[in-house]
Scaffold this motif. Structure first.
Motif, short mmCIF file in Angstrom:
data_model
loop_
_atom_site.label_atom_id
_atom_site.label_comp_id
_atom_site.label_asym_id
_atom_site.label_seq_id
_atom_site.Cartn_x
_atom_site.Cartn_y
_atom_site.Cartn_z
N ALA A 86 54.65 -0.67 24.58
CA ALA A 86 53.94 -0.84 25.72
C ALA A 86 53.10 0.50 26.33
O ALA A 86 52.00 0.88 26.48
N ALA A 87 54.24 1.40 26.56
CA ALA A 87 53.70 2.84 26.96
C ALA A 87 52.99 3.46 25.87
O ALA A 87 51.84 4.20 26.03
N ALA A 88 53.53 3.48 24.67
CA ALA A 88 52.83 4.00 23.54
C ALA A 88 51.43 3.61 23.36
O ALA A 88 50.31 4.29 23.05
N ARG A 89 51.10 2.10 23.38
CA ARG A 89 49.71 1.66 23.36
C ARG A 89 49.01 2.18 24.46
O ARG A 89 47.60 2.27 24.39
N PHE A 90 49.50 2.32 25.76
CA PHE A 90 48.66 2.62 26.98
C PHE A 90 48.24 4.03 26.49
O PHE A 90 47.22 4.46 27.05
N ARG A 91 49.13 5.07 26.17
CA ARG A 91 48.84 6.19 26.01
C ARG A 91 47.67 6.54 24.80
O ARG A 91 46.51 7.19 24.86
N ILE A 92 47.93 5.49 23.71
CA ILE A 92 46.69 5.56 22.81
C ILE A 92 45.50 5.03 23.43
O ILE A 92 44.30 5.65 23.13
N PHE A 93 45.42 4.02 24.06
CA PHE A 93 44.30 3.51 24.89
C PHE A 93 43.60 4.75 25.81
O PHE A 93 42.35 4.90 25.71
N ALA A 94 44.63 5.36 26.41
CA ALA A 94 43.91 6.09 27.47
C ALA A 94 43.53 7.44 26.86
O ALA A 94 42.43 8.05 27.21
N GLU A 95 44.13 7.78 25.64
CA GLU A 95 43.44 8.99 24.95
C GLU A 95 42.00 8.65 24.19
O GLU A 95 41.45 9.86 23.97
N ASN A 96 42.12 7.25 23.81
CA ASN A 96 40.78 7.16 23.27
C ASN A 96 39.67 6.61 24.20
O ASN A 96 38.69 5.86 23.51
N THR A 97 39.89 6.60 25.43
CA THR A 97 38.89 5.93 26.21
C THR A 97 38.09 7.07 26.88
O THR A 97 38.75 7.80 27.63
N LYS A 98 36.63 7.02 27.08
CA LYS A 98 36.03 7.89 27.92
C LYS A 98 36.13 7.59 29.06
O LYS A 98 35.78 6.50 29.46
#
Length: 104
Positions: A86-98
């Motif tokens: 879940a933390a990895a998915r959140f990090r990926i989402f946060a890094e790819n969201t403007k």
């Protein structure tokens, strides 16, 4: 064996686990650190032992309690599997969201 997460649901048992994280303690040493009686500490330790989180050993006339490495590792593994993904998915989402621009 009881559910370790159920055992950790009590704040006194979590405090005991935290104390045992620094090394073995006797029932009296734990009771001296917490606002609960020695018999209450013994009951909490029994539940933690049943959950596979604590083991005890005799040292002369005293019984010392310490964390059970295998039980703690199993809890840690479970949390890593559940929250690690879940933390990895959140990090990926946060890094790819403007970030949105605020309107004034």
């Amino acid at each position: 064996m009881q559910d370790p997460f159920r055992a950790l649901g009590d704040p006194h048992r979590r405090a005991i686990v935290e104390l045992l994280g620094s090394g073995p303690h006797s029932v009296q040493e734990i009771a001296d650190e917490l606002p609960i009686s020695r018999p209450a500490v013994s009951r909490h330790l029994r539940l933690l032992k049943d959950a596979g989180l604590v083991i005890d050993e005799s040292k002369g006339a005293r019984r010392l309690y310490r964390l059970d490495g295998a039980g703690v590792a199993a809890v840690e593994k479970y949390l890593d599997e559940v929250w690690g993904e879940a933390a990895a998915r959140f990090r990926i989402f946060a890094e790819n969201t403007k970030p949105r621009r605020r309107k004034r």
